[in-house]
Design a protein around this motif. Structure first.
Motif, PDB file in Angstrom:
ATOM      1  N   PHE A   1      54.423  41.754  36.818  1.00  0.00           N
ATOM      2  CA  PHE A   1      53.978  41.105  35.585  1.00  0.00           C
ATOM      3  C   PHE A   1      54.537  41.856  34.378  1.00  0.00           C
ATOM      4  O   PHE A   1      55.119  41.256  33.464  1.00  0.00           O
ATOM      5  N   ALA A   2      54.399  43.170  34.367  1.00  0.00           N
ATOM      6  CA  ALA A   2      54.895  43.986  33.254  1.00  0.00           C
ATOM      7  C   ALA A   2      56.409  43.853  33.114  1.00  0.00           C
ATOM      8  O   ALA A   2      56.925  43.740  31.991  1.00  0.00           O
ATOM      9  N   ALA A   3      57.131  43.837  34.230  1.00  0.00           N
ATOM     10  CA  ALA A   3      58.590  43.705  34.191  1.00  0.00           C
ATOM     11  C   ALA A   3      58.999  42.342  33.632  1.00  0.00           C
ATOM     12  O   ALA A   3      59.943  42.248  32.839  1.00  0.00           O
ATOM     13  N   ALA A   4      58.295  41.285  34.024  1.00  0.00           N
ATOM     14  CA  ALA A   4      58.622  39.945  33.531  1.00  0.00           C
ATOM     15  C   ALA A   4      58.374  39.847  32.032  1.00  0.00           C
ATOM     16  O   ALA A   4      59.199  39.293  31.297  1.00  0.00           O
ATOM     17  N   VAL A   5      57.266  40.389  31.565  1.00  0.00           N
ATOM     18  CA  VAL A   5      56.967  40.366  30.132  1.00  0.00           C
ATOM     19  C   VAL A   5      58.010  41.182  29.368  1.00  0.00           C
ATOM     20  O   VAL A   5      58.489  40.765  28.309  1.00  0.00           O
ATOM     21  N   ALA A   6      58.408  42.324  29.915  1.00  0.00           N
ATOM     22  CA  ALA A   6      59.440  43.142  29.275  1.00  0.00           C
ATOM     23  C   ALA A   6      60.776  42.401  29.199  1.00  0.00           C
ATOM     24  O   ALA A   6      61.558  42.625  28.271  1.00  0.00           O
ATOM     25  N   ALA A   7      61.035  41.493  30.158  1.00  0.00           N
ATOM     26  CA  ALA A   7      62.280  40.724  30.169  1.00  0.00           C
ATOM     27  C   ALA A   7      62.211  39.504  29.249  1.00  0.00           C
ATOM     28  O   ALA A   7      63.190  38.789  29.107  1.00  0.00           O
ATOM     29  N   GLY A   8      61.053  39.249  28.640  1.00  0.00           N
ATOM     30  CA  GLY A   8      60.946  38.152  27.689  1.00  0.00           C
ATOM     31  C   GLY A   8      59.983  37.047  28.069  1.00  0.00           C
ATOM     32  O   GLY A   8      59.860  36.057  27.348  1.00  0.00           O
ATOM     33  N   ALA A   9      59.305  37.181  29.204  1.00  0.00           N
ATOM     34  CA  ALA A   9      58.307  36.174  29.590  1.00  0.00           C
ATOM     35  C   ALA A   9      57.107  36.261  28.660  1.00  0.00           C
ATOM     36  O   ALA A   9      56.801  37.321  28.111  1.00  0.00           O
ATOM     37  N   THR A  10      56.401  35.161  28.514  1.00  0.00           N
ATOM     38  CA  THR A  10      55.154  35.134  27.768  1.00  0.00           C
ATOM     39  C   THR A  10      54.015  35.367  28.749  1.00  0.00           C
ATOM     40  O   THR A  10      53.943  34.705  29.792  1.00  0.00           O
ATOM     41  N   ALA A  11      53.139  36.298  28.432  1.00  0.00           N
ATOM     42  CA  ALA A  11      51.964  36.538  29.276  1.00  0.00           C
ATOM     43  C   ALA A  11      51.014  35.359  29.100  1.00  0.00           C
ATOM     44  O   ALA A  11      50.599  35.052  27.991  1.00  0.00           O
ATOM     45  N   VAL A  12      50.673  34.687  30.187  1.00  0.00           N
ATOM     46  CA  VAL A  12      49.730  33.566  30.153  1.00  0.00           C
ATOM     47  C   VAL A  12      48.365  34.051  30.605  1.00  0.00           C
ATOM     48  O   VAL A  12      47.365  33.755  29.968  1.00  0.00           O
ATOM     49  N   GLU A  13      48.325  34.806  31.699  1.00  0.00           N
ATOM     50  CA  GLU A  13      47.083  35.402  32.178  1.00  0.00           C
ATOM     51  C   GLU A  13      47.389  36.740  32.829  1.00  0.00           C
ATOM     52  O   GLU A  13      48.223  36.817  33.721  1.00  0.00           O
ATOM     53  N   GLU A  14      46.722  37.779  32.369  1.00  0.00           N
ATOM     54  CA  GLU A  14      46.895  39.132  32.899  1.00  0.00           C
ATOM     55  C   GLU A  14      46.514  39.176  34.384  1.00  0.00           C
ATOM     56  O   GLU A  14      45.747  38.332  34.856  1.00  0.00           O
ATOM     57  N   PRO A  15      47.008  40.180  35.133  1.00  0.00           N
ATOM     58  CA  PRO A  15      46.649  40.308  36.541  1.00  0.00           C
ATOM     59  C   PRO A  15      45.138  40.472  36.745  1.00  0.00           C
ATOM     60  O   PRO A  15      44.499  41.246  36.034  1.00  0.00           O
ATOM     61  N   VAL A  16      44.605  39.705  37.695  1.00  0.00           N
ATOM     62  CA  VAL A  16      43.185  39.793  38.043  1.00  0.00           C
ATOM     63  C   VAL A  16      43.021  39.578  39.546  1.00  0.00           C
ATOM     64  O   VAL A  16      43.832  38.912  40.184  1.00  0.00           O
ATOM     65  N   ASP A  17      41.934  40.130  40.089  1.00  0.00           N
ATOM     66  CA  ASP A  17      41.563  39.849  41.469  1.00  0.00           C
ATOM     67  C   ASP A  17      40.940  38.463  41.502  1.00  0.00           C
ATOM     68  O   ASP A  17      40.112  38.127  40.655  1.00  0.00           O
ATOM     69  N   ARG A  18      41.338  37.644  42.460  1.00  0.00           N
ATOM     70  CA  ARG A  18      40.901  36.256  42.556  1.00  0.00           C
ATOM     71  C   ARG A  18      39.779  36.087  43.579  1.00  0.00           C
ATOM     72  O   ARG A  18      39.663  36.870  44.527  1.00  0.00           O
ATOM     73  N   SER A  19      39.003  35.031  43.406  1.00  0.00           N
ATOM     74  CA  SER A  19      37.884  34.752  44.312  1.00  0.00           C
ATOM     75  C   SER A  19      38.355  34.479  45.739  1.00  0.00           C
ATOM     76  O   SER A  19      37.600  34.674  46.681  1.00  0.00           O
ATOM     77  N   TRP A  20      39.607  34.083  45.925  1.00  0.00           N
ATOM     78  CA  TRP A  20      40.137  33.802  47.250  1.00  0.00           C
ATOM     79  C   TRP A  20      40.639  35.063  47.967  1.00  0.00           C
ATOM     80  O   TRP A  20      41.187  34.988  49.052  1.00  0.00           O
ATOM     81  N   GLY A  21      40.452  36.227  47.330  1.00  0.00           N
ATOM     82  CA  GLY A  21      40.777  37.491  47.991  1.00  0.00           C
ATOM     83  C   GLY A  21      42.095  38.115  47.606  1.00  0.00           C
ATOM     84  O   GLY A  21      42.409  39.224  48.043  1.00  0.00           O
TER      85      GLY A  21
END
Length: 146
Positions: free
Chosen positions: A91-111
């Protein structure tokens, strides 16, 4: 052949700005195919081709000339990673390459753990780790589940 094979070989994104979109994906460290130019570009990703094609030309072929939708199309591409902690670093590498952060990394209910980014034209990518996902040496998905 009398049936449609159960396989996905390519995903094509209609590009409004080919040079910018090509630059973004190369900036992720993805190798562009030598035959690429501003009329068509391709990136081989774990056995699936990510193709970029001018949106007007794609619309003429795939939508009878209808205009491309504005904003998010409802389609999400997924890049699975091998380990939970790789979600954050990818995620950090993609944002550094110019991606827009839509949702930060999170643990999901599906595990699993995932995050969302958008490329310069708003195409959504989920960066995900999921328990039970198995990838081959190319990064192709070979198993899903326990």
């Amino acid at each position: 052949m009398s049936e449609l094979p159960s396989r996905l070989t390519a995903v094509t994104l209609g590009a409004r700005d080919m040079p910018e979109l090509r630059r973004f994906y190369r900036g992720l460290g993805w190798e562009e195919l030598p035959s690429s130019d501003n009329n068509w570009a391709g990136f081989l990703l774990g056995g699936v081709l990510l193709a970029l094609y001018p949106v007007e030309e794609l619309s003429a072929e795939a939508a009878n000339g209808a205009p491309a939708p504005a904003g998010w199309s409802g389609l999400t591409l997924i890049c699975n990673v091998d380990r939970r902690e790789q979600v954050d670093s990818a995620f950090a590498a993609a944002v550094a390459a110019g991606a827009t952060a839509v949702e930060e990394p999170v643990d999901r209910s599906w595990g699993g753990r995932s995050a969302y980014i958008a490329d310069p034209e708003g195409n959504r990518w989920e960066i995900a780790w999921a328990p039970g996902v198995q990838l081959d040496a190319r990064g192709a998905l070979i198993a899903l589940g326990g």
